[in-house]
Design an enzyme around this catalytic site. Structure first.
Site: not given
Ligand SMILES: O=P(O)(O)OC[C@H]1O[C@](O)(CO)[C@@H](O)[C@H]1O
Length: 311
Positions: A219, A221-222, A224, A250-251
């Site tokens: 990924s 960023g902007a 893509g 990203g999730d």
């Molecule tokens: O497990 P980490 O890498 O610390 O990431 C967790 C965090 O990243 C996020 O998922 C965003 O991607 C937040 O919701 C937060 O909970």
């Protein structure tokens, strides 16, 4: 049923402030609290797309209880989190309303005992070895006490059960997890550079495949997504950068890739969905959510270039 694993789940707080300035006091104008941690966010987006998702990992203490209450409010999610003695961490995203920039502060997470870890591993092996699991996503950082090779074990267990497995983590857990040959990894540019030592995305992505990943989607960023897979290489680019809070973009890309995988979409369609979901998450207030009108608008405008490998 898709399974998402969040070993370091979190209660995500998002604060909006008029302007973030170090060494000053801020009045928070908006507060939101959500169930979080990367795998939980992936699960929430998958559920919004109509998939049934089992959420596992660890939850403990008052924060863990609140997180689990949040999960019960989302239909399509099955809570299979395992209790731990320590309290689930909090994360804080501070959104600067003036610039749109987000500053993220993540607590380390609870100390997990070796008995708690072994109990999780046994339950996970049973879950992925059972019938009806179509894919597994392993997401986020490891809490203290969980062995650094944890994801490598979880990847191997999924592969032994012939369940496609996606890995989205960083640092040494990523390095070891990739060597266990997951079906797909989704690093960002920084994680990819740390893994491979290469800063040019297409070179780094190919290198990550050589290290063991079957397919790699970076990924950027902007800019893509860049996908290097046994079926071909593609680049998927959004029509324009969306302003907002990028936490969880990203999730949402992971949710797009996984849903596309289990629905049997071709790579270009999976990538377009992942890019559109990411953009729609930037437009939403918090991670694990997306703005459906932005999604519907962006999806047909994503440009996917590249080619399938010769059969
Ligand atoms: O497990 P980490 O890498 O610390 O990431 C967790 C965090 O990243 C996020 O998922 C965003 O991607 C937040 O919701 C937060 O909970």
């Amino acid at each position: 049923m898709i399974v998402t694993v969040t070993l370091n789940a979190a209660l995500d707080l998002t604060y909006r402030v008029p302007s973030l300035t170090p060494h000053t006091t801020h009045r928070v104008t908006e507060v939101s609290e959500r169930a979080g941690g990367k795998g939980v966010n992936v699960a929430r987006v998958l559920a919004a797309l109509g998939h049934t998702v089992t959420v596992t990992g660890f939850a403990g203490g008052a924060t863990g209880r609140t997180l689990r209450e949040h999960l019960t409010r989302t239909s399509g999610l099955v809570d299979a989190l395992r209790p731990v003695e320590g309290a689930t961490r909090r994360t804080l995203a501070v959104v600067d309303a003036r610039t749109g920039d987000t500053t993220q502060l993540n607590e380390p997470g609870p100390s997990v005992s070796s008995a708690e870890w072994s109990g999780f591993l046994a339950a996970y092996e049973e879950l992925v070895g059972g019938s009806g699991v179509t894919a597994v996503a392993l997401c986020g950082s490891l809490p203290p006490g969980v062995p650094v090779g944890a994801y490598a074990l979880l990847v191997r267990a999924a592969r032994a059960a012939r369940v496609p497995v996606l890995l989205d983590t960083s640092g040494e857990p990523l390095r070891r997890g990739v060597a266990a040959r997951p079906d797909l990894v989704k690093p960002n540019a920084e994680e990819l550079a740390e893994l491979t030592g290469a800063h040019e995305p297409s070179r780094a992505t190919r290198d990550a495949r050589r290290r063991g990943a079957h397919a790699v989607v970076a990924s950027l960023g902007a800019e893509g997504l860049l996908a290097v897979t046994p079926e071909g290489t593609w680049r998927a680019t959004p029509p324009a950068a969306v302003r907002g809070n990028p936490t969880g973009a990203g999730d949402s890309a992971v949710a797009g890739l996984l849903s596309g995988l289990v629905e049997g979409l071709h790579w270009p369609d999976r990538l377009a969905r992942a890019v559109a979901l990411s953009a729609a998450t930037v437009a939403a207030p918090a991670a694990g959510e997306f703005d459906r009108s932005v999604y519907d608008d962006v999806l047909p405008k994503v440009t996917v270039s590249g080619k399938a490998s010769a059969a």
